[in-house]
Scaffold this active site. Structure first.
Site, PDB file in Angstrom:
ATOM      1  N   CYS A  88      -8.072  -2.027   8.267  1.00  0.00           N
ATOM      2  CA  CYS A  88      -6.834  -2.061   8.013  1.00  0.00           C
ATOM      3  C   CYS A  88      -6.289  -0.656   7.441  1.00  0.00           C
ATOM      4  O   CYS A  88      -5.002  -0.260   8.099  1.00  0.00           O
ATOM      5  CB  CYS A  88      -6.530  -3.032   6.544  1.00  0.00           C
ATOM      6  SG  CYS A  88      -6.785  -4.546   6.976  1.00  0.00           S
ATOM      7  N   ARG A  93     -18.164  -0.711   5.297  1.00  0.00           N
ATOM      8  CA  ARG A  93     -19.103  -1.165   4.413  1.00  0.00           C
ATOM      9  C   ARG A  93     -19.754  -2.310   5.246  1.00  0.00           C
ATOM     10  O   ARG A  93     -20.903  -2.627   4.987  1.00  0.00           O
ATOM     11  CB  ARG A  93     -18.270  -1.708   3.131  1.00  0.00           C
ATOM     12  CG  ARG A  93     -19.197  -2.388   2.253  1.00  0.00           C
ATOM     13  CD  ARG A  93     -18.746  -2.784   0.700  1.00  0.00           C
ATOM     14  NE  ARG A  93     -17.746  -3.921   1.137  1.00  0.00           N
ATOM     15  CZ  ARG A  93     -17.905  -5.134   1.478  1.00  0.00           C
ATOM     16  NH1 ARG A  93     -18.906  -5.521   1.608  1.00  0.00           N
ATOM     17  NH2 ARG A  93     -16.721  -5.869   1.697  1.00  0.00           N
ATOM     18  N   GLU A 120       0.660  -1.313   0.061  1.00  0.00           N
ATOM     19  CA  GLU A 120      -0.021  -0.042   0.052  1.00  0.00           C
ATOM     20  C   GLU A 120       0.968   1.218  -0.018  1.00  0.00           C
ATOM     21  O   GLU A 120       1.774   1.306   0.743  1.00  0.00           O
ATOM     22  CB  GLU A 120      -0.989   0.000   1.240  1.00  0.00           C
ATOM     23  CG  GLU A 120      -1.846  -1.121   1.072  1.00  0.00           C
ATOM     24  CD  GLU A 120      -3.108  -1.062   0.187  1.00  0.00           C
ATOM     25  OE1 GLU A 120      -3.193  -0.024  -0.382  1.00  0.00           O
ATOM     26  OE2 GLU A 120      -3.797  -1.999   0.151  1.00  0.00           O
ATOM     27  N   HIS A 124      -1.394  -5.846   2.002  1.00  0.00           N
ATOM     28  CA  HIS A 124      -2.703  -6.505   1.684  1.00  0.00           C
ATOM     29  C   HIS A 124      -2.290  -7.758   1.029  1.00  0.00           C
ATOM     30  O   HIS A 124      -1.733  -7.841  -0.015  1.00  0.00           O
ATOM     31  CB  HIS A 124      -3.925  -5.881   0.880  1.00  0.00           C
ATOM     32  CG  HIS A 124      -4.700  -4.963   1.914  1.00  0.00           C
ATOM     33  ND1 HIS A 124      -5.034  -3.821   1.862  1.00  0.00           N
ATOM     34  CD2 HIS A 124      -5.627  -5.536   2.897  1.00  0.00           C
ATOM     35  CE1 HIS A 124      -5.961  -3.504   2.837  1.00  0.00           C
ATOM     36  NE2 HIS A 124      -6.393  -4.482   3.471  1.00  0.00           N
TER      37      HIS A 124
HETATM   38  N1  PCA Z   1      -8.416  -6.874   6.386  1.00  0.00           N
HETATM   39  C1  PCA Z   1      -9.732  -5.852   6.536  1.00  0.00           C
HETATM   40  C2  PCA Z   1      -9.562  -5.620   8.184  1.00  0.00           C
HETATM   41  C3  PCA Z   1      -8.853  -6.694   8.667  1.00  0.00           C
HETATM   42  C4  PCA Z   1      -8.157  -7.665   7.614  1.00  0.00           C
HETATM   43  O1  PCA Z   1      -7.274  -8.711   7.677  1.00  0.00           O
HETATM   44  C5  PCA Z   1      -9.282  -4.673   5.869  1.00  0.00           C
HETATM   45  O2  PCA Z   1      -8.857  -4.747   4.572  1.00  0.00           O
HETATM   46  O3  PCA Z   1      -9.659  -3.498   6.158  1.00  0.00           O
END
Ligand code: PCA
Length: 214
Positions: A143, A90, A80, A167
């Site tokens: 996140c 959401r 990111e 991610h």
């Molecule tokens: N993904 C979510 C929150 C926790 C996770 O593993 C996100 O992308 O916000």
């Protein structure tokens, strides 16, 4: 030895596991040479997650922090670029909270950049044969909330730490009955090891085009 804190998340949205935490644990079980890896599993709860991150940083006193989360539906490891100062859920978090258009840090900047060498991290993951790309949004769920809190902590209190967010796709076990991309947890763990080493060794990011047209 470079001290590296890797965090993953607890399962959310009805899943029984979260590949981010599974991969973080697997990466820490076989740490790369030269790195001391610390780990923490963060709750998928606004506010509480950010406090848990702060506690983990206080305990591990890391030089590098890489927070990791599941991004179901994404096909590759995404490093990111940006954390934005807004919570807009959401779906409810694990505690049932669903903030809409709330600032994370009142008066804070609209966004922070990752302080990891994001393009070098992407290149390092690809170099071991795994798909990766730069992402320009970490969303507005827990996140992004944790990423923004980390970036704010670095900007205001802990300038010696470098940190960012990654991610990861679903694990294959999560998509047995739906058509969704996935990556095995062992591969995600390998990618996280590459990212940790790159973050620890590369101070100036490489200058290559990794932008998006939309
Ligand atoms: N993904 C979510 C929150 C926790 C996770 O593993 C996100 O992308 O916000």
């Amino acid at each position: 030895m470079t001290r590296v804190l890797l965090t993953g998340f607890e399962p959310f949205d009805g899943e029984s596991a979260n590949p981010s935490w599974q991969a973080v644990r697997a990466a820490a079980a076989e740490p790369p040479a030269g790195l001391e890896i610390f780990t923490a599993e963060l709750p998928c709860v606004y506010g509480v997650a950010r406090e848990a991150l702060r506690d983990a940083i206080e305990e591990a006193r890391p030089e590098i922090v890489v927070c990791v989360g599941q991004a179901g539906g994404r096909p590759d490891i995404t490093v990111e670029r940006l954390a934005v100062n807004v919570d807009d859920a959401r779906i409810p978090d694990v505690s049932g909270a669903q903030p809409v258009d709330e600032v994370i840090v009142p008066g804070g900047p609209a966004a922070y950049f990752s302080t990891l060498p994001i393009k070098a991290c992407v290149a390092a993951v690809r170099a071991v044969g795994l798909p990766a790309s730069v992402s320009n949004t970490a969303g507005t769920f827990v996140c992004n909330h944790v990423f923004y809190a980390l970036a704010h902590l670095i900007a205001t209190e802990l300038p010696d730490i470098r940190g960012g967010f990654v991610h990861v796709p679903f694990a294959p076990e999560q998509v047995l009955r739906r058509v969704q991309p996935s990556l095995p947890v062992v591969s995600v763990a390998q990618a996280l090891r590459e990212i940790a080493v790159t973050a620890a060794t590369v101070r100036t990011d490489i200058r290559v085009a990794e932008g998006a047209t939309h």
